[in-house]
Design a protein around this motif. Structure first.
Motif, PDB file in Angstrom:
ATOM      1  N   UNK A  32       0.791  -1.230   0.000  1.00 20.82           N
ATOM      2  CA  UNK A  32       0.000   0.000   0.000  1.00 20.82           C
ATOM      3  C   UNK A  32       0.826   1.286   0.000  1.00 20.82           C
ATOM      4  N   UNK A  33       2.124   1.186  -0.159  1.00 21.73           N
ATOM      5  CA  UNK A  33       2.955   2.377  -0.289  1.00 21.73           C
ATOM      6  C   UNK A  33       3.833   2.242  -1.533  1.00 21.73           C
ATOM      7  N   UNK A  34       4.395   3.351  -1.961  1.00 19.04           N
ATOM      8  CA  UNK A  34       5.256   3.344  -3.151  1.00 19.04           C
ATOM      9  C   UNK A  34       6.514   2.517  -2.918  1.00 19.04           C
ATOM     10  N   UNK A  35       6.952   1.828  -3.945  1.00 16.92           N
ATOM     11  CA  UNK A  35       8.212   1.104  -3.895  1.00 16.92           C
ATOM     12  C   UNK A  35       9.337   1.973  -4.463  1.00 16.92           C
ATOM     13  N   UNK A  36      10.561   1.558  -4.209  1.00 15.84           N
ATOM     14  CA  UNK A  36      11.709   2.251  -4.803  1.00 15.84           C
ATOM     15  C   UNK A  36      11.638   2.228  -6.332  1.00 15.84           C
ATOM     16  N   UNK A  37      11.098   1.153  -6.890  1.00 18.35           N
ATOM     17  CA  UNK A  37      10.974   1.081  -8.353  1.00 18.35           C
ATOM     18  C   UNK A  37      10.060   2.200  -8.869  1.00 18.35           C
ATOM     19  N   UNK A  38       9.016   2.506  -8.125  1.00 17.27           N
ATOM     20  CA  UNK A  38       8.107   3.585  -8.523  1.00 17.27           C
ATOM     21  C   UNK A  38       8.720   4.951  -8.249  1.00 17.27           C
ATOM     22  N   UNK A  39       9.426   5.084  -7.131  1.00 22.15           N
ATOM     23  CA  UNK A  39      10.066   6.358  -6.810  1.00 22.15           C
ATOM     24  C   UNK A  39      11.173   6.694  -7.805  1.00 22.15           C
ATOM     25  N   UNK A  60       8.806  -8.269  -3.915  1.00 21.04           N
ATOM     26  CA  UNK A  60       8.057  -7.043  -4.194  1.00 21.04           C
ATOM     27  C   UNK A  60       8.582  -6.438  -5.494  1.00 21.04           C
ATOM     28  N   UNK A  61       7.795  -6.527  -6.548  1.00 18.56           N
ATOM     29  CA  UNK A  61       8.251  -6.100  -7.875  1.00 18.56           C
ATOM     30  C   UNK A  61       7.473  -4.909  -8.428  1.00 18.56           C
ATOM     31  N   UNK A  62       6.560  -4.363  -7.672  1.00 14.14           N
ATOM     32  CA  UNK A  62       5.675  -3.305  -8.163  1.00 14.14           C
ATOM     33  C   UNK A  62       6.475  -2.120  -8.710  1.00 14.14           C
ATOM     34  N   UNK A  63       6.290  -1.829  -9.977  1.00 14.12           N
ATOM     35  CA  UNK A  63       6.957  -0.699 -10.617  1.00 14.12           C
ATOM     36  C   UNK A  63       8.264  -1.038 -11.306  1.00 14.12           C
ATOM     37  N   UNK A  64       8.792  -2.252 -11.122  1.00 18.92           N
ATOM     38  CA  UNK A  64      10.068  -2.619 -11.750  1.00 18.92           C
ATOM     39  C   UNK A  64       9.878  -2.824 -13.254  1.00 18.92           C
ATOM     40  N   UNK A  65      10.866  -2.383 -14.025  1.00 22.68           N
ATOM     41  CA  UNK A  65      10.777  -2.526 -15.488  1.00 22.68           C
ATOM     42  C   UNK A  65      11.003  -3.964 -15.941  1.00 22.68           C
TER      43      UNK A  65
END
Length: 352
Positions: A89-96, A109-114
């Motif tokens: 429920x919070x931003x990941x480093x991949x998204x930041x 945790x892969x959310x936002x990784x290319x």
């Protein structure tokens, strides 16, 4: 510049010290090394990884263990079977760091990784081949896609620790093997390179399983007991008083928290159980036939290594850094600072 975050999954500090790690030893003297870094409770895989890659407490990211009871659809959600990236429920480093090209290799945790290589794919192969495959996949992604930020999780370390125990030579040898893989990545990359090395949790020796559900069923108490190895969320169906009385009599139990008390340990969330407990030394709640485990509150589970190595780039550390206490919450703000990302994140940790 390339920033790589390596997670030695389940690497206990005492075991790391016993293992042969010539590469890290040779460079950490010029960089940063601390054995005074704490992870979060419960010291479970999905909770620990979520804190590292978001820089937030479980009360914020919502990953309160390896599983939880979803009150919305009345189902148990275990992250071995449900994608944790859909529930964080919070931003990941991949998204930041979305302006950079990113990868997640065996990182839960892969959310936002290319680019990703998933734990699901990794678990299809034998334990003894996993960390080498992680190394190979990491090299391929680094070479093929001009990666600037990556999280590489050496999950085999945890597998060896749980299977054989934290003092076993096979576990120590696996830590040493990862040191070799790190040396090869360091050699191959010619760019400015920052390597941050830590763990999601430590590892403690266990000798037997205590089956909470079976015990309480015999006592005539029916509740949801959702274990994360040596921690457990109990969804008590208003049986709090009865359950607490029983728990206080059990020598297998270390700590007991009512849901209201989980605010003090940053675990208070909609998903948190009505009661949260941790196991005493030597006890496993979830699985049979383990020799090592984690999830609880013991020092060997809570403290993890934190190491920073740089190549072709000089990092400055505070003069008193060796005497400070750190947290895995500090990893994300440190990475953001190194990458010069001016983000208003309000993260609870501090850059090193």
């Amino acid at each position: 510049m390339i920033i790589l975050l390596f997670i030695l999954d389940g690497c206990a500090i005492n075991s790391y010290i016993k293992a042969q790690t010539p590469f890290i030893d040779s460079l950490s003297e010029k960089g940063f090394i601390s054995f005074n870094c704490k992870t979060v409770f419960p010291t479970a895989t999905y909770t620990g990884h979520s804190t590292i890659v978001t820089g937030t407490f479980p009360e914020q990211h919502g990953m309160i263990g390896n599983q939880f009871f979803d009150s919305n659809d009345k189902k148990v959600k275990h992250f071995d079977y449900y994608d944790p990236s859909e529930y964080i429920q919070t931003q990941t480093l991949f998204e930041m760091l979305k302006s950079l090209r990113t990868m997640a290799v065996a990182e839960p945790i892969t959310k936002g990784a290319d680019y990703t290589f998933s734990m699901k794919e990794l678990n299809k192969i034998p334990l003894e081949e996993r960390d080498e495959l992680i190394f190979d996949k990491s090299l391929k992604l680094l070479r093929d896609y001009n990666i600037k930020f990556g999280v590489i999780n050496f999950a085999g370390v945890d597998g060896y620790g749980e299977t054989f125990g934290p003092d076993n030579k096979k576990y120590l040898d696996e830590i040493s093997k990862c040191d070799h893989f790190l040396s090869k990545i360091y050699e191959i990359i010619d760019d400015k390179l920052i390597m941050i090395i830590t763990a999601d949790h430590g590892m403690t020796k266990v000798s037997r399983r205590f089956d909470l559900k079976s015990y309480f069923q015999k006592e005539g108490i029916s509740s949801q007991f959702l274990e994360s190895h040596r921690a457990c969320h109990i969804y008590s169906n208003e049986n709090n008083k009865e359950i607490i009385e029983e728990l206080n009599q059990l020598k297998e139990i270390d700590k007991i928290f009512l849901k209201s008390q989980t605010k003090d340990i940053k675990l208070h969330h909609k998903r948190t159980g009505d009661i949260v407990i941790s196991a005493n030394k030597g006890i496993e709640f979830e699985k049979e036939n383990l020799n090592g485990s984690h999830g609880g509150y013991l020092k060997e589970e809570v403290y993890v290594p934190l190491i920073i190595i740089s190549k072709n780039y000089k990092l400055k550390y505070p003069p008193d850094y060796s005497s400070r206490t750190y947290s895995t919450l500090d990893v994300a703000p440190t990475i953001l600072k190194i990458s010069n990302m001016q983000l208003k994140t309000n993260l609870p940790g501090s850059p090193i």
